[in-house]
Design an enzyme around this catalytic site. Structure first.
Site, short mmCIF file in Angstrom:
data_model
loop_
_atom_site.label_atom_id
_atom_site.label_comp_id
_atom_site.label_asym_id
_atom_site.label_seq_id
_atom_site.Cartn_x
_atom_site.Cartn_y
_atom_site.Cartn_z
CG MET A 1 -1.92 -1.20 1.11
SD MET A 1 -3.44 -0.97 2.03
CE MET A 1 -2.81 -0.81 3.67
N GLY A 2 2.14 1.09 -0.43
CA GLY A 2 3.04 2.23 -0.52
C GLY A 2 3.62 2.60 0.83
N GLY B 1 11.46 -2.75 5.21
CA GLY B 1 10.80 -4.05 5.19
C GLY B 1 10.28 -4.38 3.80
CG HIS B 2 7.16 -2.09 1.91
ND1 HIS B 2 6.97 -0.96 2.67
CD2 HIS B 2 5.99 -2.78 1.94
CE1 HIS B 2 5.72 -0.96 3.13
NE2 HIS B 2 5.12 -2.05 2.71
CE LYS C 1 4.09 -4.81 10.17
NZ LYS C 1 2.72 -4.65 10.68
CD GLN D 1 -2.06 -8.96 4.00
OE1 GLN D 1 -2.86 -8.08 4.12
NE2 GLN D 1 -0.79 -8.72 3.67
CG MET E 1 11.20 -2.01 9.82
SD MET E 1 12.28 -1.70 8.43
CE MET E 1 13.82 -1.46 9.32
CB SER E 2 4.48 -1.09 10.67
OG SER E 2 3.20 -0.56 10.38
NE ARG F 1 -2.40 1.22 10.50
CZ ARG F 1 -2.80 0.30 9.63
NH1 ARG F 1 -2.06 -0.75 9.40
NH2 ARG F 1 -3.94 0.44 9.00
O1 PAF Z 1 -0.17 -5.97 3.30
C1 PAF Z 1 -0.56 -5.00 2.62
O2 PAF Z 1 0.14 -4.01 2.44
C2 PAF Z 1 -1.96 -5.06 2.02
O3 PAF Z 1 -2.86 -5.71 2.86
C3 PAF Z 1 -1.97 -5.66 0.61
C4 PAF Z 1 -1.56 -7.12 0.62
C5 PAF Z 1 -1.06 -4.87 -0.31
C6 PAF Z 1 -3.40 -5.60 0.04
O4 PAF Z 1 -3.85 -4.29 -0.04
#
Ligand code: PAF
Length: 287
Positions: free
Chosen positions: A30-31, A36-37, A149, A153, A184-185, A187
Site C-alpha cells: 500500500m506504498g 521491510g518492503h 508481519k 493475511q 517495521m510498519s 504506521r
Molecule cells: O499488506 C498489505 O500491504 C496489504 O494488505 C496488501 C496485501 C497490499 C493488500 O492491499
C-alpha cells in the site's frame, strides 16, 4: 522502470514480459515503502528476473475511513525507491481504475479470517482477498511475495490461492525489524516519540516468550501469559490480544505444545491512535 495505472495496461505489460521468457514476481504493497518492503523486493529477485511492486491504498480493507484518510501516500519517494532497487514496473492504479461505479464482486475468505484480526477489523480480510485477487489478475506473476508481519493475511492469501487455483507461488518473508526490535510498519511514522519507545514492548514481550520456549517451556498458558503480562504492564500500550496458535491453521493452542506442530504467538496493541501488530514463530525450523 514502467509505471502502469490500469489493469489492462498492466496485463499487456506482463503478457509481453512473459512472452519474452522472463519470470515475474509481484510485491503487493500500500506504498509508504520502508526497509521491510525493500527486503520483500530483494527476496522477490530470488524467484524472478522481473519484479513488479503494486502500490494501492485499498479502501475496501479499511474498516475506519479515518485510518484510510490518514494512511501515508508518499508516491514520489516510493517510485524513487523502486527505481533504485531495480523494480521493472510499478502498478499504481487509481481507485476508479480498481473499483468502477458498477463494481460489486467480493472474494470472501473462510474461517481463517474469523479469528485474531478478523473480529477486530470487520470486513478487512474480505477487502484484502478481493484486492489481492485483482492485483494478481492484473500483474499475472509467477510468484507473489508477502511479509510475515501480517501473519494472518499471509495464511489467508495462501489458502485463497490454493482454493481458487490461482496458479501463483506465494512466498512469505520474515519480519524486518528496527535495531531495537520494533517490527517495521508504514504506521510507525505516526507514533509519537514516547509511543515509539513504548512500542518496543511488543517485540520484547514476544521474544521473552520465545526464549522460554527455547529453554524448554511447552505450557501454552505460560507462553501466552509471558507476553500478555509484559505488554499489559506498559502504560502506553492498550493490549487487544495475545494469541498462541497453530501456525498453519491459526487454531488456538492449549495444554502442552506438540513439537511436531508449528506454533506462533501473535499480538495487537494500540499506542495512542496507532494500532500495531507483531508475531514470532516458536518452532525452530520456522525461523
Ligand atoms: O499488506 C498489505 O500491504 C496489504 O494488505 C496488501 C496485501 C497490499 C493488500 O492491499
Amino acid at each position: 522502470m514502467d509505471v502502469l495505472t490500469t489493469p489492462a495496461d498492466m496485463q499487456r505489460w506482463s503478457d509481453r514480459v512473459r512472452a519474452g521468457g522472463h519470470r515475474i514476481a509481484v510485491v503487493p504493497t500500500m506504498g509508504a515503502l520502508h526497509a521491510g518492503h525493500l527486503t520483500l523486493v530483494e527476496r522477490a529477485f530470488d524467484h524472478a528476473d522481473r519484479v513488479i511492486v503494486t502500490i494501492f491504498v485499498n479502501p475496501l480493507q479499511f474498516n475506519e475511513s479515518s485510518d484510510f484518510d490518514r494512511y501515508p501516500r508518499p508516491i514520489d519517494d516510493d517510485l524513487d525507491a523502486c527505481e533504485r532497487i531495480g523494480v521493472a514496473a510499478v502498478y499504481a492504479p487509481t481507485a476508479a481504475a480498481m473499483y468502477g461505479p458498477a463494481f460489486q464482486t467480493r472474494v470472501v475468505p473462510g474461517p481463517l479470517a474469523d479469528r485474531l484480526e478478523g473480529p477486530m477489523r470487520p470486513g478487512h480480510f474480505e477487502g484484502v482477498t478481493t484486492v489481492v485477487t485483482k492485483l494478481l489478475n492484473a500483474t499475472r506473476p509467477h510468484t507473489a511475495v508477502f511479509g510475515e508481519k501480517d501473519f494472518q493475511q499471509l495464511a489467508i492469501v495462501r489458502r485463497m490461492v490454493t482454493d481458487l487455483d490461482v496458479g501463483v507461488d506465494v512466498v512469505g518473508v520474515p519480519i524486518v525489524r528496527e535495531p531495537d526490535g520494533l517490527a517495521m510498519s508504514s504506521r510507525n511514522v505516526r507514533l509519537t516519540p514516547d509511543d515509539r519507545d513504548a512500542a518496543t514492548v511488543l517485540s520484547r514481550a514476544l521474544f521473552a516468550a520465545r526464549e522460554r520456549f527455547d529453554a524448554g517451556e511447552r505450557d501454552a498458558a505460560v507462553l501466552r501469559r509471558i507476553p500478555s503480562d509484559l505488554i499489559a504492564a506498559e502504560p502506553r500500550a492498550s493490549l487487544e490480544y495475545v494469541e498462541l496458535v497453530d501456525a498453519a491453521t491459526l487454531e488456538p493452542l492449549d495444554g502442552t505444545l506438540d513439537d511436531t506442530l508449528g506454533a506462533a504467538l501473535l499480538t495487537a496493541a494500540w499506542f495512542g491512535d496507532v494500532r500495531l501488530i507483531d508475531n514470532v514463530q516458536l518452532s525452530a525450523d520456522e525461523r
